[in-house]
Enzyme design. Structure first.
Site, PDB file in Angstrom:
ATOM      1  N   ARG A  50       0.838  -1.199   0.000  1.00  0.00           N
ATOM      2  CA  ARG A  50       0.000   0.000   0.000  1.00  0.00           C
ATOM      3  C   ARG A  50       0.871   1.247   0.000  1.00  0.00           C
ATOM      4  O   ARG A  50       0.496   2.279  -0.546  1.00  0.00           O
ATOM      5  CB  ARG A  50      -0.920  -0.004   1.228  1.00  0.00           C
ATOM      6  CG  ARG A  50      -1.952  -1.108   1.223  1.00  0.00           C
ATOM      7  CD  ARG A  50      -2.652  -1.231   2.561  1.00  0.00           C
ATOM      8  NE  ARG A  50      -3.407  -0.023   2.902  1.00  0.00           N
ATOM      9  CZ  ARG A  50      -3.973   0.175   4.096  1.00  0.00           C
ATOM     10  NH1 ARG A  50      -3.854  -0.742   5.062  1.00  0.00           N
ATOM     11  NH2 ARG A  50      -4.649   1.290   4.343  1.00  0.00           N
ATOM     12  N   CYS A  95      -1.208   6.382   8.939  1.00  0.00           N
ATOM     13  CA  CYS A  95      -1.701   5.068   8.491  1.00  0.00           C
ATOM     14  C   CYS A  95      -2.874   5.325   7.551  1.00  0.00           C
ATOM     15  O   CYS A  95      -2.805   6.225   6.714  1.00  0.00           O
ATOM     16  CB  CYS A  95      -2.103   4.206   9.683  1.00  0.00           C
ATOM     17  SG  CYS A  95      -3.284   4.992  10.795  1.00  0.00           S
TER      18      CYS A  95
END
Length: 290
Positions: free
Chosen positions: A187, A250
């Site tokens: 990611r 995050c």
């Protein structure tokens, strides 16, 4: 309280420590599940919890007027929420989770952000509690709540939080190191999709990757020992002895708190980009993708 000295400045405590001190501490279940998991942490708490614990919902004790999930609430709403929960913050508070780290680190960080320092996390969560042979309450019948307690006024410590503007300015200045906790690492480099449909993957220019799942001992929900954490962060190019401040990020500010917890175990305080990737993408920040 004397209990604070027992943990030698660390946030992580064992199931045995929690059991030995249960009469002197507050125990809080702050489990949180990703939306796609279709699980109800509050409902699960009703039938599987550490006896005497209460449930703290990071989605409800939050800023409910933003389009982003579980963002920090105002100081007054936070205080009112604790009072409604009858949580006595004048004694130590220990957070635990039913799914490894997820949830309890965010709650731990939130309390610290509002100046409540005597807070800890149960290493390994409720599974560590069960493995140690301690009882679990599995009935929906609850003990009478603690007597109503007055929660003192709290103030947000701005040093604990970073905004999109802060992160944007830092792209040029690089005065702070942004550590991205998203997992898996694909990611971060753009080779794997985000779990939220239509959202691009990649990372903020100048940031480094430290997937929160790498911090666990064989995915047990127990944090790696400090010596192993030190090796891990150094391998990712993170110098905890540097004078450069560290900011964690995050997807939505939950698992970044796990990295902040790990850094705290190494003696380092860090801020969190509260909106994290969801906010950054929505505001069209520049993205690096391989």
């Amino acid at each position: 309280m004397a209990l604070k000295a027992d943990v030698n400045g660390r946030a992580l405590v064992s199931a045995t420590w929690v059991n030995e001190n249960r009469s002197s501490i507050g125990v809080v279940d702050s489990t949180w599940h990703l939306p796609h998991e279709n699980r109800d942490a509050a409902k699960e708490h009703q039938t599987k919890r550490i006896p005497g614990s209460i449930f703290f919902d990071i989605d409800k004790v939050a800023n409910l007027e933003t389009g982003l999930p579980h963002m920090l609430p105002s100081a007054e709403f936070f205080r009112e929420s604790l009072q409604a929960l009858r949580l006595d913050v004048k004694r130590p508070v220990v957070f635990y989770s039913a799914n490894c780290f997820v949830g309890f680190a965010r709650a731990w960080w939130t309390f610290r952000a509002f100046g409540i320092e005597d807070v800890y996390v149960l290493d390994g969560g409720i599974e560590a509690w069960i493995a140690a042979g301690f009882p679990v309450d599995v009935t929906e019948d609850r003990d009478e709540p603690d007597a109503e307690t007055e929660v003192p006024a709290v103030l947000l410590r701005e040093s604990f939080v970073r905004s999109f503007d802060d992160v944007g300015k830092n792209i040029d200045t690089q005065k702070e190191l942004l550590v991205d906790a998203r997992s898996p690492a694909g990611r971060f480099d753009g080779s794997m999709p985000e779990p939220r449909a239509g959202m691009p993957s990649g990372h903020v220019p100048g940031s480094v990757s430290l997937p929160f799942t790498d911090l666990s001992q064989n995915n047990t929900g127990r944090m790696k020992e400090p010596a192993d954490l030190q090796k891990l962060v150094e391998a990712q190019g993170i110098d905890v002895k540097s004078t450069k401040s560290i900011v964690t990020s995050c997807g939505t500010g939950v698992t970044g708190a796990i990295v902040s917890l790990a850094l705290f175990e190494l003696g380092v305080n860090s801020a969190i980009y509260d909106g994290s990737w969801v906010d950054y993408v929505a505001r069209k920040g520049p993205i690096v993708s391989s």
